[in-house]
Design a protein around this motif. Structure first.
Motif, PDB file in Angstrom:
ATOM      1  N   ILE A  10     -35.069  34.382  -0.738  1.00  0.00           N
ATOM      2  CA  ILE A  10     -36.259  33.561  -0.489  1.00  0.00           C
ATOM      3  C   ILE A  10     -36.110  32.773   0.807  1.00  0.00           C
ATOM      4  O   ILE A  10     -37.043  32.646   1.597  1.00  0.00           O
ATOM      5  N   GLY A  13     -37.627  28.639  -8.315  1.00  0.00           N
ATOM      6  CA  GLY A  13     -36.328  29.250  -8.051  1.00  0.00           C
ATOM      7  C   GLY A  13     -35.242  28.375  -7.481  1.00  0.00           C
ATOM      8  O   GLY A  13     -34.247  28.103  -8.158  1.00  0.00           O
ATOM      9  N   SER A  14     -35.447  27.952  -6.259  1.00  0.00           N
ATOM     10  CA  SER A  14     -34.357  27.271  -5.580  1.00  0.00           C
ATOM     11  C   SER A  14     -33.946  26.016  -6.350  1.00  0.00           C
ATOM     12  O   SER A  14     -32.765  25.698  -6.450  1.00  0.00           O
ATOM     13  N   ASP A  38     -41.416  33.169  -0.317  1.00  0.00           N
ATOM     14  CA  ASP A  38     -41.691  33.491  -1.721  1.00  0.00           C
ATOM     15  C   ASP A  38     -42.433  34.803  -1.940  1.00  0.00           C
ATOM     16  O   ASP A  38     -41.953  35.674  -2.662  1.00  0.00           O
ATOM     17  N   ILE A  60     -33.622  35.124  -5.316  1.00  0.00           N
ATOM     18  CA  ILE A  60     -33.596  33.740  -4.844  1.00  0.00           C
ATOM     19  C   ILE A  60     -32.781  33.604  -3.570  1.00  0.00           C
ATOM     20  O   ILE A  60     -33.145  32.867  -2.653  1.00  0.00           O
ATOM     21  N   SER A  61     -31.697  34.388  -3.490  1.00  0.00           N
ATOM     22  CA  SER A  61     -30.886  34.273  -2.283  1.00  0.00           C
ATOM     23  C   SER A  61     -31.646  34.790  -1.055  1.00  0.00           C
ATOM     24  O   SER A  61     -31.308  34.465   0.068  1.00  0.00           O
ATOM     25  N   ILE A  83     -39.768  32.403  -9.216  1.00  0.00           N
ATOM     26  CA  ILE A  83     -40.001  32.359  -7.769  1.00  0.00           C
ATOM     27  C   ILE A  83     -40.553  30.979  -7.391  1.00  0.00           C
ATOM     28  O   ILE A  83     -40.185  30.407  -6.379  1.00  0.00           O
TER      29      ILE A  83
END
Lengths: 235, 231
Positions: free
Chosen positions: A75, B150-151, A80, A72-73, B147
């Motif tokens: 992305i 995710g954020s 993605d 995630i860090s 994904i």
């Protein structure tokens, strides 16, 4: 930056990522099928086969969550599909992160910087993909010869006993190195590692003594949770 | 325990089945890996020449050389180093799945432990393959939704929980060391002492997993031949 993210999340890159992931998925299913059949011919019972599967599945939950955090860090820098394809699957999180920043630096920018252009992204993709392909090439080319070599060694020594000692020592050596590499990062890391290790020892002793199979299947998951919980208390 | 060991190392009449198994494993392993290699090369080619974002070969080569200088040894040595543990099918699986040391190996070791198979035996290899295969599928199942979400997910997690993720690696590795140490206490002590001294005392050039493995294996094989009751 805006334009880069549009490219990084574009349909074609999603297509590539999906194809790669589909391939990994299919390979997993095929090998589980092959191993299930081979296991039966080795005299493994159905419950042993399902126990090995269950244990693998349970044990991967903790690691997958750890991978997700690094993923995630990244992305924000890679988008993605690239993150999914390089970090979640095929590569390993810290190493791909290293490769990504090396690629960006070679183009003369930093990951996520204002001037991170489509060309910089392309450089990063080249570096990561060529790097990953290198390791895969070695595996695709030499695994067969390693199998032949192993056969010869076993044939020479009469039985597989020496192989068991070597591989067990190799496992312990590898994990000791990885564990102590984490532990020297700080006292909390050390204590989390010890708490998890001691929990595991307790679980193995108990599950062996009373023959509790489900406890063995959950052992790594429980050890990780216990280590993290201990860290949570002392932090 | 003795009985289990014997069963593992005996050559079973099913060796023909295993022969067939390896043939299929090599075929599917190689096919799947080559497909992914080709896909991995098509993607940057597409970005460079179809979309026209080619950065020039100079930064690509510079970046790749820097990366290879750091990782080249691992790319060539890792498959050899992990082969005895992962076996043929495990090697194909683990290298395509990725995250070998932090996910595949721990899952393989745990799966072997759950069915009482020694690493380095046929049963051990099958158990490892089943363990890694299941791990790979679970990994995909966990990562896909994450994904996509995710954020957002990370933004709603409490700070303290998020902070704990930093300690997942020592927890994984500590647990697996514990699993082996209780089975082979002598090997466990040798492994930890070797690894710690390499991390803390050895010059930087020798601070790598290959040195650690070599020393641990040599010491364990030696001690095992001296003290068979501990082996």
């Amino acid at each position: 930056m805006q334009q880069v993210m549009e490219i990084a999340n574009s349909n074609v890159i999603w297509l590539f990522a999906s194809l790669v992931i589909t391939m990994v998925f299919i390979q997993g299913v095929i090998f589980i099928k092959l191993a299930t059949n081979a296991g039966k011919s080795l005299g493994m019972t159905n419950s042993e086969v399902s126990s090995a599967l269950k244990t693998g599945a349970i044990s991967s939950i903790g690691p997958s969550l750890g991978i997700m955090v690094v993923a995630i860090s990244l992305i924000t820098f890679l988008g993605d599909p690239l993150t999914l394809m390089r970090i979640g699957i095929i590569g390993s999180a810290p190493i791909e992160a290293l490769g990504a920043s090396l690629g960006a630096n070679a183009y003369g920018v930093d990951l996520g910087a204002e001037n991170f252009s489509p060309q910089a992204l392309t450089t990063v993709v080249w570096v990561l993909c060529l790097g990953g392909a290198g390791g895969l090439f070695v595996v695709a080319t030499f695994t067969k010869s390693m199998g032949k070599m192993e056969k010869k060694i076993i044939a020479k020594k009469g039985d597989g006993k020496i192989m068991i000692v070597v591989t067990t020592a190799a496992m312990i050596g590898a994990f000791s190195f990885l564990a102590s590499g984490e532990m020297i990062k700080g006292s909390i890391h050390t204590m989390v590692g010890f708490a998890s290790g001691i929990t595991m020892m307790g679980i193995v002793l108990i599950s062996n003594k009373f023959q509790i199979r489900w406890l063995k299947e959950w052992s790594l998951g429980l050890a990780i949770v216990s280590g993290l919980f201990f860290g949570y208390i002392i932090i | 325990m003795e009985g289990v060991k014997k069963e593992d190392t005996t050559i079973l009449p099913s060796s023909e089945n295993m022969e067939f198994y390896y043939k299929r494993a090599h075929f599917w392993g190689r096919t799947s890996i080559w497909i992914v290699i080709i896909l991995s090369l098509l993607l940057p080619l597409y970005l460079s020449f179809i979309l026209g974002y080619h950065p020039g070969w100079k930064p690509i080569i510079a970046g790749y050389l820097a990366y290879a200088a750091l990782m080249g040894l691992a790319w060539t040595m890792e498959p050899v180093m992990y082969y005895p543990t992962l076996g043929t099918s495990g090697t194909y699986l683990a290298f395509l799945t990725g995250n070998i040391s932090n996910m595949c190996l721990p899952s393989a070791a745990a799966a072997q432990n759950s069915v009482g198979a020694e690493p380095g035996t046929k049963k051990g290899e099958i158990a490892a393959t089943l363990g890694i295969g299941a791990a790979s599928l679970v990994n995909i199942a966990i990562l896909l939704p994450i994904i996509f979400l995710g954020s957002y997910l990370l933004s709603i997690l409490p700070e303290t929980i998020y902070k704990m993720f930093e300690f997942i690696l020592p927890a994984i590795f500590g647990g697996i060391v514990g699993q082996f140490a209780i089975k082979k206490p002598l090997f466990g002590v040798v492994g930890i002492v070797t690894a710690l001294s390499i991390h803390l005392l050895a010059p930087a050039a020798l601070q790598n997993i290959f040195v650690s493995l070599l020393v641990t294996i040599t010491l364990c094989v030696y001690l095992n031949s001296k003290l068979p009751q501990n082996g």
